[in-house]
Write a protein that holds these residues in place. Structure first.
Motif, PDB file in Angstrom:
ATOM      1  N   TRP A 159     -30.350 -23.431  75.852  1.00 29.94           N
ATOM      2  CA  TRP A 159     -31.016 -23.057  74.610  1.00 29.94           C
ATOM      3  C   TRP A 159     -31.754 -24.248  74.023  1.00 29.94           C
ATOM      4  N   THR A 160     -32.675 -23.918  73.117  1.00 29.80           N
ATOM      5  CA  THR A 160     -33.393 -24.923  72.344  1.00 29.80           C
ATOM      6  C   THR A 160     -33.864 -24.276  71.047  1.00 29.80           C
ATOM      7  N   LEU A 161     -34.327 -25.101  70.125  1.00 30.97           N
ATOM      8  CA  LEU A 161     -34.917 -24.625  68.882  1.00 30.97           C
ATOM      9  C   LEU A 161     -36.410 -24.935  68.899  1.00 30.97           C
ATOM     10  N   VAL A 162     -37.196 -24.048  68.311  1.00 29.99           N
ATOM     11  CA  VAL A 162     -38.635 -24.298  68.174  1.00 29.99           C
ATOM     12  C   VAL A 162     -39.040 -23.958  66.743  1.00 29.99           C
ATOM     13  N   ASP A 163     -39.782 -24.869  66.118  1.00 34.98           N
ATOM     14  CA  ASP A 163     -40.275 -24.620  64.758  1.00 34.98           C
ATOM     15  C   ASP A 163     -41.528 -23.769  64.837  1.00 34.98           C
ATOM     16  N   THR A 164     -41.606 -22.766  63.964  1.00 35.73           N
ATOM     17  CA  THR A 164     -42.757 -21.858  63.971  1.00 35.73           C
ATOM     18  C   THR A 164     -43.197 -21.596  62.536  1.00 35.73           C
ATOM     19  N   GLY A 165     -44.270 -20.853  62.404  1.00 35.25           N
ATOM     20  CA  GLY A 165     -44.774 -20.456  61.099  1.00 35.25           C
ATOM     21  C   GLY A 165     -43.850 -19.507  60.350  1.00 35.25           C
ATOM     22  N   ILE A 166     -42.818 -19.009  61.010  1.00 37.39           N
ATOM     23  CA  ILE A 166     -41.838 -18.134  60.351  1.00 37.39           C
ATOM     24  C   ILE A 166     -40.463 -18.791  60.319  1.00 37.39           C
ATOM     25  N   GLY A 167     -40.431 -20.100  60.516  1.00 39.64           N
ATOM     26  CA  GLY A 167     -39.161 -20.823  60.513  1.00 39.64           C
ATOM     27  C   GLY A 167     -38.677 -21.089  61.926  1.00 39.64           C
ATOM     28  N   PRO A 168     -37.530 -21.756  62.052  1.00 40.81           N
ATOM     29  CA  PRO A 168     -37.031 -22.107  63.381  1.00 40.81           C
ATOM     30  C   PRO A 168     -36.547 -20.886  64.158  1.00 40.81           C
ATOM     31  N   LEU A 169     -36.910 -20.859  65.426  1.00 40.33           N
ATOM     32  CA  LEU A 169     -36.411 -19.831  66.345  1.00 40.33           C
ATOM     33  C   LEU A 169     -35.482 -20.509  67.348  1.00 40.33           C
ATOM     34  N   LEU A 170     -34.396 -19.825  67.680  1.00 39.99           N
ATOM     35  CA  LEU A 170     -33.544 -20.274  68.769  1.00 39.99           C
ATOM     36  C   LEU A 170     -33.960 -19.493  70.006  1.00 39.99           C
ATOM     37  N   LEU A 171     -34.243 -20.206  71.070  1.00 41.75           N
ATOM     38  CA  LEU A 171     -34.573 -19.585  72.355  1.00 41.75           C
ATOM     39  C   LEU A 171     -33.427 -19.869  73.310  1.00 41.75           C
ATOM     40  N   ALA A 172     -32.951 -18.836  73.985  1.00 34.53           N
ATOM     41  CA  ALA A 172     -31.906 -19.022  74.982  1.00 34.53           C
ATOM     42  C   ALA A 172     -32.333 -18.340  76.270  1.00 34.53           C
ATOM     43  N   ALA A 173     -31.944 -18.936  77.392  1.00 33.73           N
ATOM     44  CA  ALA A 173     -32.343 -18.415  78.698  1.00 33.73           C
ATOM     45  C   ALA A 173     -31.187 -18.517  79.686  1.00 33.73           C
ATOM     46  N   THR A 174     -31.229 -17.607  80.653  1.00 32.75           N
ATOM     47  CA  THR A 174     -30.347 -17.674  81.811  1.00 32.75           C
ATOM     48  C   THR A 174     -31.232 -17.979  83.018  1.00 32.75           C
ATOM     49  N   ARG A 175     -30.624 -18.000  84.170  1.00 33.22           N
ATOM     50  CA  ARG A 175     -31.383 -18.202  85.399  1.00 33.22           C
ATOM     51  C   ARG A 175     -32.434 -17.103  85.597  1.00 33.22           C
ATOM     52  N   ASP A 176     -32.166 -15.901  85.033  1.00 34.59           N
ATOM     53  CA  ASP A 176     -33.071 -14.769  85.222  1.00 34.59           C
ATOM     54  C   ASP A 176     -34.250 -14.754  84.256  1.00 34.59           C
ATOM     55  N   GLY A 177     -34.128 -15.471  83.144  1.00 32.23           N
ATOM     56  CA  GLY A 177     -35.239 -15.489  82.202  1.00 32.23           C
ATOM     57  C   GLY A 177     -34.770 -15.683  80.774  1.00 32.23           C
ATOM     58  N   LEU A 178     -35.732 -15.579  79.865  1.00 26.38           N
ATOM     59  CA  LEU A 178     -35.433 -15.675  78.436  1.00 26.38           C
ATOM     60  C   LEU A 178     -34.522 -14.513  78.075  1.00 26.38           C
ATOM     61  N   VAL A 179     -33.393 -14.795  77.409  1.00 22.69           N
ATOM     62  CA  VAL A 179     -32.405 -13.750  77.122  1.00 22.69           C
ATOM     63  C   VAL A 179     -32.289 -13.455  75.634  1.00 22.69           C
ATOM     64  N   THR A 180     -32.607 -14.444  74.790  1.00 21.40           N
ATOM     65  CA  THR A 180     -32.480 -14.265  73.344  1.00 21.40           C
ATOM     66  C   THR A 180     -33.527 -15.083  72.605  1.00 21.40           C
ATOM     67  N   VAL A 181     -34.061 -14.486  71.549  1.00 21.61           N
ATOM     68  CA  VAL A 181     -34.847 -15.189  70.541  1.00 21.61           C
ATOM     69  C   VAL A 181     -34.178 -14.839  69.215  1.00 21.61           C
ATOM     70  N   ALA A 182     -33.744 -15.849  68.471  1.00 15.15           N
ATOM     71  CA  ALA A 182     -33.068 -15.597  67.194  1.00 15.15           C
ATOM     72  C   ALA A 182     -33.888 -16.195  66.054  1.00 15.15           C
ATOM     73  N   PHE A 183     -34.137 -15.357  65.035  1.00 15.46           N
ATOM     74  CA  PHE A 183     -34.869 -15.790  63.846  1.00 15.46           C
ATOM     75  C   PHE A 183     -34.023 -16.685  62.956  1.00 15.46           C
ATOM     76  N   HIS A 184     -34.716 -17.430  62.086  1.00 21.11           N
ATOM     77  CA  HIS A 184     -34.084 -18.182  60.994  1.00 21.11           C
ATOM     78  C   HIS A 184     -32.907 -18.997  61.519  1.00 21.11           C
ATOM     79  N   ALA A 185     -33.157 -19.788  62.552  1.00 23.90           N
ATOM     80  CA  ALA A 185     -32.097 -20.484  63.281  1.00 23.90           C
ATOM     81  C   ALA A 185     -31.589 -21.718  62.533  1.00 23.90           C
ATOM     82  N   THR A 186     -31.004 -21.463  61.368  1.00 26.31           N
ATOM     83  CA  THR A 186     -30.263 -22.493  60.655  1.00 26.31           C
ATOM     84  C   THR A 186     -29.029 -22.837  61.481  1.00 26.31           C
ATOM     85  N   ASP A 187     -28.276 -23.847  61.059  1.00 29.04           N
ATOM     86  CA  ASP A 187     -27.053 -24.206  61.795  1.00 29.04           C
ATOM     87  C   ASP A 187     -26.114 -23.017  61.913  1.00 29.04           C
TER      88      ASP A 187
END
Length: 184
Positions: A13-41
């Motif tokens: 996983w990683t965090l990316v800052d966007t125009g709508i706030g931080p998104l958490l991106l998570a991936a498995t070997r098969d691909g992107l599995v989750t995008v989570a909004f408002h990724a505060t701690d």
């Protein structure tokens, strides 16, 4: 298996800052599995806990992984108005059945800058009358933004609901030119 001996359940996983706030991106070997909004701690910790429970293993922060690097690049380009679609491998393992069918149709059939009604999307997957179920599928979307549930609106012109919040939905639709830019 790669040289590190990681199993297929490894989640990065990683965090990316966007125009709508931080998104958490998570991936498995098969691909992107989750995008989570408002990724505060707190949101990050809860999302990672849920991923560990659903997929096994502790998610590992790995912003340099090739898939997350590419996903970050594409998401940043999208928010900069330079990209209108995503070409990323997606891991659909967190969603199944009708919800997966609806989200796949949304991902392939509702392009940037357009919207579709809940009922119309239900018809497209052969389930006329399942507008409420489509709404539930949108709420369960593990890959928002990339699988554009913000493009699903009410047939009477209402914006509809949104797991990321209505302000976020309005901003995404404004970014795509569907709505005027919010004044504040």
């Amino acid at each position: 298996m790669d040289s590190h001996g990681q199993d297929e359940q490894r989640v990065v996983w990683t965090l990316v800052d966007t125009g709508i706030g931080p998104l958490l991106l998570a991936a498995t070997r098969d691909g992107l599995v989750t995008v989570a909004f408002h990724a505060t701690d707190a949101v990050r910790d809860e999302t990672l806990k849920q991923l560990a429970a659903r997929l096994g293993g502790e998610p590992v922060e790995a912003p340099g992984s090739p898939l997350l690097t590419e996903a970050t690049r594409q998401i940043e380009a999208y928010f900069a108005g330079e990209r209108h679609d995503f070409s990323l491998p997606l891991d659909w393992s967190l969603i199944s059945g009708f919800n997966r069918q609806v989200l796949r149709e949304l991902a392939s059939g509702v392009p940037y800058g357009t919207v579709v009604g809940y009922g119309d999307l239900a018809k497209r997957v052969g389930q006329p009358g399942a507008a409420q179920a489509v709404g539930a599928a949108m709420g369960a979307n593990p890959l928002p933004v990339v699988v554009p549930c913000h493009r699903v609106v009410e047939s009477d012109g209402g914006i509809g609901g949104f797991a990321g919040g209505l302000e976020t939905k309005r901003k995404l639709l404004a970014l795509e030119g569907v709505l005027p830019e919010p004044l504040f």
